[in-house]
Enzyme design. Sequence first.
Site, PDB file in Angstrom:
ATOM      1  N   ASP A  51       5.297   6.296   7.969  1.00 25.85           N
ATOM      2  CA  ASP A  51       4.945   6.171   6.886  1.00 25.85           C
ATOM      3  C   ASP A  51       6.218   5.506   6.240  1.00 25.85           C
ATOM      4  OD1 ASP A  51       2.933   8.056   6.912  1.00 25.85           O
ATOM      5  OD2 ASP A  51       4.408   9.707   7.328  1.00 25.85           O
ATOM      6  N   LYS A  98       4.432   0.382   5.905  1.00 24.93           N
ATOM      7  CA  LYS A  98       3.896  -0.960   6.738  1.00 24.93           C
ATOM      8  C   LYS A  98       2.896  -1.421   6.074  1.00 24.93           C
ATOM      9  CE  LYS A  98       3.167   1.986   9.988  1.00 24.93           C
ATOM     10  NZ  LYS A  98       3.903   3.383  10.510  1.00 24.93           N
ATOM     11  N   GLY A 101      -2.169   6.196   8.029  1.00 28.80           N
ATOM     12  CA  GLY A 101      -2.293   6.043   6.632  1.00 28.80           C
ATOM     13  C   GLY A 101      -1.517   4.653   6.129  1.00 28.80           C
ATOM     14  N   HIS A 102      -2.283   3.524   5.817  1.00 28.24           N
ATOM     15  CA  HIS A 102      -1.629   2.690   4.804  1.00 28.24           C
ATOM     16  C   HIS A 102      -1.903   2.638   3.473  1.00 28.24           C
ATOM     17  CE1 HIS A 102      -0.367   1.060   8.611  1.00 28.24           C
ATOM     18  NE2 HIS A 102      -1.254   0.435   8.946  1.00 28.24           N
ATOM     19  N   THR A 161      -2.842  15.685  12.780  1.00 26.23           N
ATOM     20  CA  THR A 161      -3.759  15.583  11.666  1.00 26.23           C
ATOM     21  C   THR A 161      -4.941  16.143  11.580  1.00 26.23           C
ATOM     22  OG1 THR A 161      -4.329  13.534  12.458  1.00 26.23           O
ATOM     23  CG2 THR A 161      -2.435  13.253  10.929  1.00 26.23           C
ATOM     24  N   GLN A 203       1.438   5.097  12.996  1.00 26.89           N
ATOM     25  CA  GLN A 203       2.591   5.928  13.080  1.00 26.89           C
ATOM     26  C   GLN A 203       4.021   5.427  13.163  1.00 26.89           C
ATOM     27  OE1 GLN A 203      -0.532   6.329  15.452  1.00 26.89           O
ATOM     28  NE2 GLN A 203      -1.062   7.209  13.442  1.00 26.89           N
ATOM     29  N   LEU A 206      13.820   0.768  -1.232  1.00 27.44           N
ATOM     30  CA  LEU A 206      15.399   1.116  -1.395  1.00 27.44           C
ATOM     31  C   LEU A 206      15.615   1.395  -2.965  1.00 27.44           C
ATOM     32  CD1 LEU A 206      18.500   0.403  -0.435  1.00 27.44           C
ATOM     33  CD2 LEU A 206      18.149  -1.906  -1.803  1.00 27.44           C
TER      34      LEU A 206
END
Length: 427
Positions: free
Chosen positions: A13, A16, A40-41, A128, A223, A331
Amino acid sequence: MPALVLLGAQWGDEGKGKATDLLGGSVDYVVRYQGGNNAGHTVVVGDQKYALHLLPSGILSPGCTPVIGNGVVVDPSVLFSELNGLNDRGVDTSKLLISGNAHIITPYNVTVDKVTERFLGKRKIGTTGRGIGPTYADKINRVGIRIQDLYDESILTQKVEAALDGKNQLLTKVFNRRAIEVGQVVEELLGYADRLKPYVADTVLVLNQALEQDKVVLFEGGQGTLLDIDHGTYPFVTSSNPTAGGACTGAGVGPTKISRVIGILKAYTTRVGSGPFPTELFDEDGDALRRIGGERGVTTGRDRRCGWFDAVIARYATRVNGLTDFFLTKLDVLTGWEQIPVCVAYEIDGRRVEELPYSQTDFHHAKPVYEYLPGWSEDITKAKSFSDLPKNAQDYVRALEEMSGAPISAIGVGPGRDETIEINSFL
Ligand code: IMP
């Protein structure tokens, strides 16, 4: 021969999707090499937001061929619903290639995942629940079902029989569930065969030929490093190898072909599911990171555990992956803190430890040793170059780079496609 691996340097997470998307336009192939629909993207294109779990993010770039490699586990019903969702929004998915050697997540693997977790009680992994672990277990036990098995009914029936033999004993005698019928499973699986057929390919050959022709191939890890079955915080890990070596086995490409390995690194740390997490916060700062960072799982909708940046983990990720670069994400989420703690080492039973302990017991006892870096309050989401960042944000990035052991070549300063500062090009 530009072959790049893009992977999570922490517990997944890290953002990516945004990084792959940044490269998307110049990449010829985007390859998933491990995991399944546990990933999950989120990819933001213009005003459209896409949540992908199984498909490689390259599916959104018209010039790019998305590939599901042999190391991935595929739930065909999830695959079809993701494809349908994209087709409904006008995305062309016809270029997708799927390895005939990829294993299928069968309905009984999903059942076993859920009952096993329930059985583990407070010792659960926090999976999951998508059947990932049991499908890889079947692969290693040599009772897995591969995509290519769908095209030989007799072989498929024999393999489902072999897989269910032991599992039905377990389900009925240990878990008190009803036995699963071979015929029913075979029928369901055969029902996927025709629709899958046009996508099935010898992806190893396709990818190696592409590299010989100097095409740009991007290997996209699901992952993250610390969830790796070999190099992560076992047993609180996923059942595959997200680390760089996994790209070679999971796609059939030799290590000498990989030219760059980019670690995606969040400017703080998050984790979903159980397991040790030395910098985890249980206070208002943790809540603030979760709220500002939108730290809720794309796949499971679970709140993510949040904590400060951990340089010990980043150094470890550099080492086990042979990272050449970092892409620092989110950031902007740190804007507004007067001081930002960064974990530079651990204290374990009174000793200062600079590197990730190999012993699980030690890691469970690790307490963060913090250095406090000055924060910034200016909005950084419009920054286009490194020099646009406030001095304290620049210093924060440089300090992380120094501690983590590889150059930070890009910085995410907001969720949008263009809210990225590129320092060194990845290509
Ligand atoms: P599994 O992959 O479903 O077997 O879950 C094993 C562990 O990996 C659990 O702690 C999950 O929360 C975690 N996990 C799996 N996929 C992801 C991901 O994409 N991001 C973060 N954590 C994940």
